[in-house]
Write a protein that holds these residues in place. Sequence first.
Motif, PDB file in Angstrom:
ATOM      1  N   UNK A  68       0.825  -1.204   0.000  1.00 20.75           N
ATOM      2  CA  UNK A  68       0.000   0.000   0.000  1.00 20.75           C
ATOM      3  C   UNK A  68       0.865   1.262   0.000  1.00 20.75           C
ATOM      4  N   UNK A  69       2.047   1.157  -0.590  1.00 16.62           N
ATOM      5  CA  UNK A  69       2.940   2.317  -0.595  1.00 16.62           C
ATOM      6  C   UNK A  69       2.583   3.322  -1.670  1.00 16.62           C
ATOM      7  N   UNK A  70       1.731   2.932  -2.617  1.00 18.68           N
ATOM      8  CA  UNK A  70       1.309   3.856  -3.661  1.00 18.68           C
ATOM      9  C   UNK A  70      -0.203   4.016  -3.593  1.00 18.68           C
ATOM     10  N   UNK A  71      -0.674   5.214  -3.764  1.00 16.82           N
ATOM     11  CA  UNK A  71      -2.097   5.494  -3.699  1.00 16.82           C
ATOM     12  C   UNK A  71      -2.582   6.013  -5.039  1.00 16.82           C
TER      13      UNK A  71
END
Length: 99
Positions: A68-71
Amino acid sequence: MRCLLEQMSAAPGQPIPAACGDWAATKAAYRFFDNPRVTEHGVLAGHFAATAERCAASEGPILILQDTTEFIYSRAQPARSALSRPSTPGVTRRASPTR
């Protein structure tokens, strides 16, 4: 592909020219990405096959983690996102624990 992967992994988050270091390597990287024979499925095929083998060999439960490091901030239906709902000053929403 191996050389490009080594260059890109040595400089995570950097743009392609910075990761490649010189114009020749940058040009080669862009040619690689522009090649119609290079597909996401083809590049990841070995990873998918190895993952399937590991899962098939496992006798117990398999833990699957989500990165979930990129949104992604654009949504087809923004109203369905909990983050896009307007907040009311002084009101705190709390999630109830799941059982």
